[in-house]
Motif scaffolding. Structure first.
Motif, PDB file in Angstrom:
ATOM      1  N   UNK A 126      11.410  -1.439 -10.366  1.00  0.00           N
ATOM      2  CA  UNK A 126      10.325  -1.579 -11.341  1.00  0.00           C
ATOM      3  C   UNK A 126       9.615  -2.928 -11.202  1.00  0.00           C
ATOM      4  N   UNK A 127      10.377  -3.963 -10.908  1.00  0.00           N
ATOM      5  CA  UNK A 127       9.768  -5.284 -10.702  1.00  0.00           C
ATOM      6  C   UNK A 127       8.857  -5.265  -9.477  1.00  0.00           C
ATOM      7  N   UNK A 128       9.287  -4.587  -8.426  1.00  0.00           N
ATOM      8  CA  UNK A 128       8.483  -4.480  -7.210  1.00  0.00           C
ATOM      9  C   UNK A 128       7.206  -3.687  -7.499  1.00  0.00           C
ATOM     10  N   UNK A 129       7.353  -2.554  -8.169  1.00  0.00           N
ATOM     11  CA  UNK A 129       6.185  -1.723  -8.496  1.00  0.00           C
ATOM     12  C   UNK A 129       5.199  -2.481  -9.377  1.00  0.00           C
ATOM     13  N   UNK A 150       3.398  -5.101  -7.219  1.00  0.00           N
ATOM     14  CA  UNK A 150       2.411  -4.489  -6.326  1.00  0.00           C
ATOM     15  C   UNK A 150       1.188  -4.006  -7.093  1.00  0.00           C
ATOM     16  N   UNK A 151       1.387  -3.521  -8.310  1.00  0.00           N
ATOM     17  CA  UNK A 151       0.244  -3.086  -9.128  1.00  0.00           C
ATOM     18  C   UNK A 151      -0.576  -4.292  -9.588  1.00  0.00           C
ATOM     19  N   UNK A 152       0.106  -5.352 -10.020  1.00  0.00           N
ATOM     20  CA  UNK A 152      -0.594  -6.536 -10.510  1.00  0.00           C
ATOM     21  C   UNK A 152      -1.412  -7.217  -9.409  1.00  0.00           C
ATOM     22  N   UNK A 191      -4.746  -6.031  -4.824  1.00  0.00           N
ATOM     23  CA  UNK A 191      -5.761  -6.490  -3.861  1.00  0.00           C
ATOM     24  C   UNK A 191      -5.124  -7.013  -2.570  1.00  0.00           C
ATOM     25  N   UNK A 192      -3.878  -7.461  -2.636  1.00  0.00           N
ATOM     26  CA  UNK A 192      -3.216  -7.962  -1.429  1.00  0.00           C
ATOM     27  C   UNK A 192      -3.066  -6.870  -0.372  1.00  0.00           C
ATOM     28  N   UNK A 193      -2.944  -5.630  -0.817  1.00  0.00           N
ATOM     29  CA  UNK A 193      -2.751  -4.515   0.128  1.00  0.00           C
ATOM     30  C   UNK A 193      -3.915  -4.393   1.103  1.00  0.00           C
ATOM     31  N   UNK A 194      -5.103  -4.752   0.673  1.00  0.00           N
ATOM     32  CA  UNK A 194      -6.277  -4.584   1.532  1.00  0.00           C
ATOM     33  C   UNK A 194      -6.589  -5.827   2.368  1.00  0.00           C
ATOM     34  N   UNK A 195      -5.706  -6.804   2.368  1.00  0.00           N
ATOM     35  CA  UNK A 195      -5.925  -7.994   3.202  1.00  0.00           C
ATOM     36  C   UNK A 195      -6.001  -7.571   4.669  1.00  0.00           C
ATOM     37  N   UNK A 196      -6.925  -8.156   5.435  1.00  0.00           N
ATOM     38  CA  UNK A 196      -7.093  -7.733   6.827  1.00  0.00           C
ATOM     39  C   UNK A 196      -5.992  -8.247   7.753  1.00  0.00           C
ATOM     40  N   UNK A 197      -5.719  -7.473   8.789  1.00  0.00           N
ATOM     41  CA  UNK A 197      -4.801  -7.898   9.845  1.00  0.00           C
ATOM     42  C   UNK A 197      -3.349  -7.923   9.406  1.00  0.00           C
ATOM     43  N   UNK A 198      -2.552  -8.568  10.234  1.00  0.00           N
ATOM     44  CA  UNK A 198      -1.135  -8.725   9.934  1.00  0.00           C
ATOM     45  C   UNK A 198      -0.990  -9.662   8.736  1.00  0.00           C
ATOM     46  N   UNK A 199      -0.212  -9.240   7.756  1.00  0.00           N
ATOM     47  CA  UNK A 199      -0.003 -10.025   6.538  1.00  0.00           C
ATOM     48  C   UNK A 199       1.258 -10.874   6.716  1.00  0.00           C
ATOM     49  N   UNK A 213       5.206  -9.584  -4.849  1.00  0.00           N
ATOM     50  CA  UNK A 213       4.177  -8.821  -4.125  1.00  0.00           C
ATOM     51  C   UNK A 213       4.064  -9.321  -2.686  1.00  0.00           C
ATOM     52  N   UNK A 214       4.048 -10.632  -2.489  1.00  0.00           N
ATOM     53  CA  UNK A 214       4.029 -11.185  -1.134  1.00  0.00           C
ATOM     54  C   UNK A 214       5.185 -10.610  -0.315  1.00  0.00           C
ATOM     55  N   UNK A 215       6.389 -10.667  -0.885  1.00  0.00           N
ATOM     56  CA  UNK A 215       7.586 -10.203  -0.175  1.00  0.00           C
ATOM     57  C   UNK A 215       7.488  -8.730   0.200  1.00  0.00           C
TER      58      UNK A 215
END
Length: 189
Positions: free
Chosen positions: A18-21, A24-26, A29-37, A113-115
């Motif tokens: 739940x903490x991960x979800x 990721x929801x909060x 926008x990080x999901x759409x970062x270009x290239x290798x994250x 979220x970074x992790x």
């Protein structure tokens, strides 16, 4: 050692689903970062390690050299020297990356979220938790050298390397896969 001792690799970190979800929801926008994250977790001085100006320059130069085709998410710890915080904040801005130091200055903490969303992590070698955190998610972990060391940390680094979770950073970033290190769950079973 002994009959009732259960060896684990690193500290028994745990991130509930739940903490991960929520993270990721909060920080969707990080999901759409270009290239290798690329997550860059920067620690600092400890009892056994020291972050020298040379270390900061080497990490900064490596990130600049690797910047094309990648997005960098840089976070620092309370042990990170001020001169390094300033330089890594400036570096993240120059690369259109994300920098997080504390909530007062940078808003809510995106660390989980970074992790969970990064493709690979670069982590300074002095913190068992900072190494174990991305390994929980099965992310390739590159260890960044600082000055100093100890036999205890050599053993820790070698254990993560033996489990295929980590490699020493030698200049490039590749991805690889391994079974995520869920040591808290393994010990509980």
């Amino acid at each position: 050692t002994g009959r009732n001792v259960f060896p684990i690799t690193g500290p028994p970190v745990w991130f509930p689903q739940q903490r991960i979800a929520n993270a990721q929801a909060q920080f969707a926008a990080l999901k759409s970062a270009p290239g290798q994250k690329v997550l860059v977790s920067i620690g600092g001085d400890s009892r056994n390690h020291r972050m020298s100006e040379h270390n900061v320059l080497a990490i900064e130069s490596a990130i600049n050299r690797l910047a094309q085709g990648r997005t960098f998410w840089i976070t620092v710890s309370r042990r990170t020297p001020e001169h390094a915080r300033v330089r890594f904040r400036r570096l993240a801005a120059s690369l259109n990356g994300v920098f997080w130091e504390n909530e007062e200055r940078d808003g809510p903490n995106p660390y989980v979220a970074f992790l969970s969303l990064c493709d690979v992590a670069m982590v300074t070698c002095e913190s068992a938790n900072m190494i174990a955190d991305p390994a929980f998610f099965g992310k390739p972990v590159y260890l960044l050298k600082l000055d100093g060391g100890s036999p205890r940390f050599d053993k820790l680094h070698n254990a993560f390397i033996a489990r295929h979770a980590a490699r020493w950073f030698t200049g490039g970033l590749q991805s690889w896969t391994y079974t995520p290190l869920r040591e808290a769950a393994r010990a509980a079973d």
